[in-house]
Design an enzyme around this catalytic site. Structure first.
Site, mmCIF file in Angstrom:
data_model
loop_
_atom_site.group_PDB
_atom_site.id
_atom_site.type_symbol
_atom_site.label_atom_id
_atom_site.label_comp_id
_atom_site.label_asym_id
_atom_site.label_seq_id
_atom_site.Cartn_x
_atom_site.Cartn_y
_atom_site.Cartn_z
ATOM 1 N N GLY A 1 0.852 -1.200 0.000
ATOM 2 C CA GLY A 1 0.000 0.000 0.000
ATOM 3 C C GLY A 1 0.878 1.237 0.000
ATOM 4 O O GLY A 1 0.594 2.224 0.676
ATOM 5 N N PHE B 1 -4.167 -5.958 -1.322
ATOM 6 C CA PHE B 1 -3.618 -6.664 -0.149
ATOM 7 C C PHE B 1 -4.678 -7.524 0.546
ATOM 8 O O PHE B 1 -4.390 -8.158 1.538
ATOM 9 C CB PHE B 1 -2.884 -5.735 0.823
ATOM 10 C CG PHE B 1 -3.580 -4.439 1.194
ATOM 11 C CD1 PHE B 1 -4.892 -4.410 1.622
ATOM 12 C CD2 PHE B 1 -2.860 -3.242 1.155
ATOM 13 C CE1 PHE B 1 -5.501 -3.234 1.984
ATOM 14 C CE2 PHE B 1 -3.471 -2.042 1.513
ATOM 15 C CZ PHE B 1 -4.791 -2.029 1.923
ATOM 16 N N LYS C 1 2.899 1.902 5.658
ATOM 17 C CA LYS C 1 2.754 3.214 6.305
ATOM 18 C C LYS C 1 1.306 3.697 6.184
ATOM 19 O O LYS C 1 0.784 3.823 5.075
ATOM 20 C CB LYS C 1 3.695 4.240 5.678
ATOM 21 C CG LYS C 1 3.478 5.618 6.267
ATOM 22 C CD LYS C 1 4.359 6.677 5.699
ATOM 23 C CE LYS C 1 3.880 8.043 6.121
ATOM 24 N NZ LYS C 1 2.609 8.468 5.508
ATOM 25 N N HIS D 1 -4.381 2.046 9.895
ATOM 26 C CA HIS D 1 -5.316 3.031 10.478
ATOM 27 C C HIS D 1 -6.520 3.289 9.558
ATOM 28 O O HIS D 1 -7.488 3.904 9.969
ATOM 29 C CB HIS D 1 -4.597 4.326 10.895
ATOM 30 C CG HIS D 1 -4.301 5.291 9.788
ATOM 31 N ND1 HIS D 1 -3.940 6.597 10.029
ATOM 32 C CD2 HIS D 1 -4.301 5.152 8.439
ATOM 33 C CE1 HIS D 1 -3.746 7.211 8.877
ATOM 34 N NE2 HIS D 1 -3.943 6.360 7.904
HETATM 35 C C1 LIG Z 1 -3.471 6.270 3.530
HETATM 36 S S1 LIG Z 1 -2.816 5.758 2.001
HETATM 37 C C2 LIG Z 1 -1.124 5.464 2.411
HETATM 38 C C3 LIG Z 1 -0.221 5.488 1.219
HETATM 39 C C4 LIG Z 1 1.277 5.375 1.562
HETATM 40 N N1 LIG Z 1 1.580 4.210 2.349
HETATM 41 C C5 LIG Z 1 1.719 6.635 2.281
HETATM 42 O O1 LIG Z 1 1.760 6.635 3.498
HETATM 43 O O2 LIG Z 1 1.981 7.632 1.590
HETATM 44 C C6 LIG Z 1 -3.461 4.117 1.876
HETATM 45 C C7 LIG Z 1 -3.007 3.373 0.636
HETATM 46 O O3 LIG Z 1 -3.603 2.062 0.650
HETATM 47 C C8 LIG Z 1 -3.930 1.744 -0.683
HETATM 48 N N2 LIG Z 1 -4.949 0.689 -0.690
HETATM 49 C C9 LIG Z 1 -6.242 0.778 -0.272
HETATM 50 N N3 LIG Z 1 -6.864 -0.396 -0.447
HETATM 51 C C10 LIG Z 1 -5.932 -1.249 -0.984
HETATM 52 C C11 LIG Z 1 -5.964 -2.620 -1.354
HETATM 53 N N4 LIG Z 1 -7.092 -3.339 -1.209
HETATM 54 N N5 LIG Z 1 -4.830 -3.164 -1.828
HETATM 55 C C12 LIG Z 1 -3.688 -2.439 -1.971
HETATM 56 N N6 LIG Z 1 -3.595 -1.122 -1.619
HETATM 57 C C13 LIG Z 1 -4.723 -0.539 -1.149
HETATM 58 C C14 LIG Z 1 -4.423 3.051 -1.267
HETATM 59 O O4 LIG Z 1 -4.400 3.044 -2.679
HETATM 60 C C15 LIG Z 1 -3.428 4.033 -0.664
HETATM 61 O O5 LIG Z 1 -2.307 4.214 -1.486
#
Ligand SMILES: C[S@@+](CC[C@H](N)C(=O)[O-])C[C@H]1O[C@@H](n2cnc3c(N)ncnc32)[C@H](O)[C@@H]1O
Length: 366
Positions: free
Chosen positions: A208, A259, A273, A277
């Site tokens: 993610g 994921f 990261k 949450h």
């Molecule tokens: C709050 S953002 C954090 C992004 C990065 N880790 C950062 O801190 O800059 C949450 C991330 O989770 C990803 N995400 C949400 N659902 C997901 C899934 N089912 N599988 C993979 N990634 C996912 C979103 O696309 C997003 O990039």
């Protein structure tokens, strides 16, 4: 968002930032204590007005239009194709709150606060202002009472889909969110890249990992490290450009996918990261279980997350917790709550490195 091909400048150490935050909090409490409570409440009731004013300034690019000069609302209104008197009233309220300065000649100029909304500001807050003022975010907050009644995210109740499914169908909102997230991560990336000893590893997988802001910073500071960056396909399409600009694309394998299905297997280190949450405990366990399945015993997982204790009284941290709740059924957690999640999914809690905002919480695959 453009990031340089060299590491971002180091931030002050977490201990200095924490001390500064405590001092600011004490000053805020002192200021509250000398005001009549009705006055304090009145100020609280105008919360949405302040969000809208900041978002309006960002949408109309007022900071960039004013630049280093001074401009009248009439003049700006012609350029923005909006109503002159209405813009003046909005900008007068902005200036009264410290956003822009209103001169004796009736013209507005930038100040330190308004310059943070400039596209080119080093630590630009423009994308954050656009996201916080977006319909999807404000709609979710308007559902707070319903969320408190049901215990479920207002966003999903209102739209019938999770915020992530919503973003897939609304690419402009995805771009606004991803830019805001990337900017926020860029502010913290130098600290986080030093907080955990990435130099002890050859390869890590950022699950993610969004646009690759943190991954690229870690790679620039650890020249022999390689990374597998995993996120939704639409998000990784954006990451490619950032990684190329920062000169690290050749050390990254892009692994599109969810994921909730699987994550790339066999890395020595996994990072997540601000992922857990976003999710309630049941779905956090599901994600952790899938990550654990991809890991060999002894491999490490690092959760970069803010910590929130049951009786925490930091205003921003408690609001961040609610932001996660209304938008995506998520929550901020304490170390004990992370320990429970880790232990339920085949990890033991390892070291905890304390940062000013996010901490590095290590899980070791059992
Ligand atoms: C709050 S953002 C954090 C992004 C990065 N880790 C950062 O801190 O800059 C949450 C991330 O989770 C990803 N995400 C949400 N659902 C997901 C899934 N089912 N599988 C993979 N990634 C996912 C979103 O696309 C997003 O990039």
């Amino acid at each position: 968002m453009k990031l340089p091909s060299s590491p971002l400048p180091d931030a002050p150490p977490p201990s200095v930032l924490v001390a500064a935050r405590k001092a600011i909090l004490a000053a805020q409490r002192a200021s509250r204590a000398i005001k009549p409570p009705e006055f304090v409440l009145w100020e609280m009731l105008f919360g949405i007005a302040r969000t809208e004013l900041v978002a309006l300034a960002a949408r109309l690019d007022l900071a960039d239009r004013i630049g280093d000069g001074a401009r009248s609302a009439n003049d700006l209104a012609v350029e923005c194709e909006v109503h002159a008197d209405a813009l003046f009233r909005a900008m007068r309220a902005m200036a009264a709150h410290g956003l822009f300065s209103l001169g004796d000649d009736g013209r507005f100029s930038n100040n330190a606060l308004s310059r943070t909304l400039s596209k080119d500001a080093k630590r630009s807050m423009r994308d954050a202002a656009l996201y916080f003022g977006s319909d999807s975010n404000l709609d979710a907050w308007r559902g707070l009472s319903a969320s408190v009644a049901s215990g479920e995210s207002a966003f999903a109740a209102r739209h019938g889909v999770s915020v992530w499914e919503w973003f897939e169908a609304h690419p402009e909102e995805l771009a606004t969110f991803a830019n805001a997230m990337g900017r926020a991560t860029a502010l913290e990336a130098p600290t986080l890249a030093k907080l955990y000893p990435f130099g002890d590893f050859q390869t890590f997988c950022d699950v993610g990992g969004g646009s690759g802001t943190l991954a690229s910073e870690v790679l620039l500071r650890n020249p022999s490290l390689r990374c597998v960056l995993s996120d939704a396909p639409s998000v990784l399409a954006r990451a490619r450009e950032l990684l190329a600009t920062r000169g690290v694309l050749d050390r990254v394998t892009l692994a599109p996918g969810s994921f909730f299905d699987e994550v790339p297997a066999g890395c020595e280190l996994y990072t997540m990261k601000n992922i857990l949450h976003d999710w309630d405990d049941a779905r956090s366990k599901k994600i952790l279980g899938i990550v654990r399945r991809a890991m060999n015993p002894g491999a490490k997982l690092v959760l970069f997350e803010g910590l929130l204790d049951r009786h925490d009284d930091r205003p921003e941290a408690t609001l961040a917790d609610l932001q996660m709740f209304v938008v995506c059924d998520g929550r901020e957690r304490s170390i004990d709550e992370f320990r429970v999640l880790l232990e339920a999914t085949g990890f033991r809690l390892g070291r905890v490195f304390r940062g000013a905002l996010n901490c590095a919480i290590e899980g070791i695959a059992q």
